[in-house]
Design a protein around this motif. Structure first.
Motif, short mmCIF file in Angstrom:
data_model
loop_
_atom_site.label_atom_id
_atom_site.label_comp_id
_atom_site.label_asym_id
_atom_site.label_seq_id
_atom_site.Cartn_x
_atom_site.Cartn_y
_atom_site.Cartn_z
N VAL A 126 0.84 -1.20 0.00
CA VAL A 126 0.00 0.00 0.00
C VAL A 126 0.88 1.26 0.00
N GLY A 127 1.93 1.24 0.84
CA GLY A 127 2.83 2.39 0.93
C GLY A 127 3.52 2.67 -0.41
N ILE A 128 4.09 1.64 -1.01
CA ILE A 128 4.80 1.82 -2.28
C ILE A 128 3.82 2.33 -3.35
N LEU A 129 2.60 1.79 -3.34
CA LEU A 129 1.59 2.20 -4.32
C LEU A 129 1.24 3.68 -4.14
N ILE A 130 0.95 4.07 -2.91
CA ILE A 130 0.54 5.47 -2.65
C ILE A 130 1.65 6.43 -3.05
N PHE A 131 2.89 6.11 -2.63
CA PHE A 131 3.96 7.06 -2.87
C PHE A 131 4.43 7.04 -4.33
N SER A 132 4.27 5.90 -5.01
CA SER A 132 4.57 5.89 -6.45
C SER A 132 3.57 6.74 -7.19
N LEU A 133 2.29 6.66 -6.79
CA LEU A 133 1.27 7.49 -7.43
C LEU A 133 1.55 8.97 -7.18
N LEU A 134 1.99 9.27 -5.97
CA LEU A 134 2.33 10.66 -5.65
C LEU A 134 3.45 11.16 -6.57
N LEU A 135 4.49 10.32 -6.73
CA LEU A 135 5.61 10.72 -7.59
C LEU A 135 5.15 10.90 -9.04
N LEU A 136 4.30 10.00 -9.51
CA LEU A 136 3.80 10.11 -10.89
C LEU A 136 2.96 11.38 -11.04
N LEU A 137 2.14 11.65 -10.04
CA LEU A 137 1.28 12.84 -10.07
C LEU A 137 2.13 14.10 -10.16
#
Lengths: 147, 215
Positions: A126-137
């Motif tokens: 969940v953490g990696i997913l959330i923060f990867s999405l943040l970086l992509l955003l």
């Protein structure tokens, strides 16, 4: 060769990639060493305490040595200038190796109840997913850097 | 394995809905939340990576050899931790105390390295207020340092307990839970060392911005 591969990965359906079905202080099942697999497990058993679920002192020293060597390799890679695009992927793979080594063996997830592994792995995913999405955003949404 | 041997070595079943020890499960839940906590700061660092408009930049200030040594020290403290737990479970009090003390010493050495690094950076003009690199760097490594400090104090208390004989095989869970915390601090540093120190070490000023002028 295929037989060796079967033994290494799929012995009784509980090879290297799966956690043992035993509890922390329960005896390891036959052919299940601290790092799994039949023939590999047997080799490690001779280095460690024998047929116990928690590994022995020798095994922990070995894991510590491997982690130290990986750190040395990371620093060595840092000094090589010709790696180009391979530099970051290589470092991330080595870093992942150290991460798994500490979590699986020093934190005993390899030997402990699977519930703890599911707990921690869920948070990691969940953490990696959330923060990867943040970086992509931030990269593609043309967000202002500061305010 | 005989039935008797299996019964003898079987882990005591906890009287909880999960069958697991609640304290240990609580520590894993805390570590899961700490993953999010550190993940937020690491992601923030990456979002603002290479966006500092004034120096000092990572390429001008990060000292990889020294940080490699401190990383090695923290890794070895994890090894000492697991050996300490092993000897507590075996009831070897002196060896257990020695290894837990080794964790305290190695943790303190790591803190010393971090203090030295922060002091050097401040001397060279990098503080949390200097630029976005300074802000994200000091917050992330500072919070990690705070975790290490708490761990060192916790380990010192357990080392004292082991020396006094209150840390016995039947109470080894106290050390196991503290060990989970300590190993987690180590794996967070594994990520920080790779992402901030090794990958970002060559980061200079963004395009169109000149390097720092040293007076």
């Amino acid at each position: 060769m295929a037989n060796l591969w079967q033994k290494f990965t799929k012995h009784d359906g509980n090879g290297w990639w799966n956690l043992p079905h035993t509890g922390a202080s329960e005896l390891n099942p036959d052919f299940e060493g601290p790092i799994g697999g039949a023939w590999f497990g047997n080799m490690w058993r001779s280095l460690t305490h024998g047929n116990v679920a928690h590994a022995g002192v020798g095994f922990y020293w070995l894991v510590g040595l491997i982690l130290a060597v990986i750190t040395l390799v990371e620093v060595w890679l840092f000094t090589i200038e010709t790696l180009g695009g391979w530099f970051i992927p290589l470092l991330l793979i080595l870093s992942l190796g150290k991460f798994v080594g500490v979590v699986a063996y020093f934190m005993h997830l390899r030997f402990d109840d699977r519930m703890f592994t599911y707990f921690f792995a869920s948070a990691m995913i969940v953490g990696i997913l959330i923060f990867s999405l943040l970086l992509l955003l931030m990269k593609y949404a043309n967000q202002p850097v500061l305010f | 394995m005989t039935q008797a041997a299996a019964t003898e070595h079987h882990e005591p079943v906890e009287n909880t809905s999960t069958g697991l020890n609640s304290r240990k499960l609580m520590m894993w839940a805390f570590l899961a939340s700490d993953v999010m906590f550190f993940g937020a700061f690491i992601a923030t660092y990456l979002v603002y990576r290479g966006k500092s408009l004034v120096g000092p930049y990572p390429s001008e200030i990060l000292d990889i050899p020294i940080t490699s040594v401190s990383t090695f020290v923290l890794l070895m403290s994890s090894l000492a931790m697991v050996l300490g737990l092993h000897y507590v479970k075996e009831g070897q009090k002196n060896k257990a105390t020695l290894w837990i003390l080794a964790v305290v010493v190695l943790g303190a050495i790591f803190m010393g390295f971090q203090f030295f690094e922060f002091k050097t950076f401040a001397h060279e003009g990098l503080t949390p207020r200097t630029n976005i690199f300074g802000t994200t760097f000091f917050i992330l490594t500072g919070i990690h340092g705070a975790h290490v400090t708490i761990g060192v104090i916790w380990m010192a208390i357990l080392a004292y307990g082991s020396h006094k004989g209150s840390l016995r095989p039947d109470s080894s869970l106290d050390l196991e839970i503290a060990g989970l915390y300590w190993h987690f601090v180590d794996i967070v540093w594994i990520v920080i060392f790779t992402v901030i120190y090794l990958i970002s070490a060559s980061d200079g000023p963004p395009l169109g911005v000149g390097p720092t002028i040293v007076h």
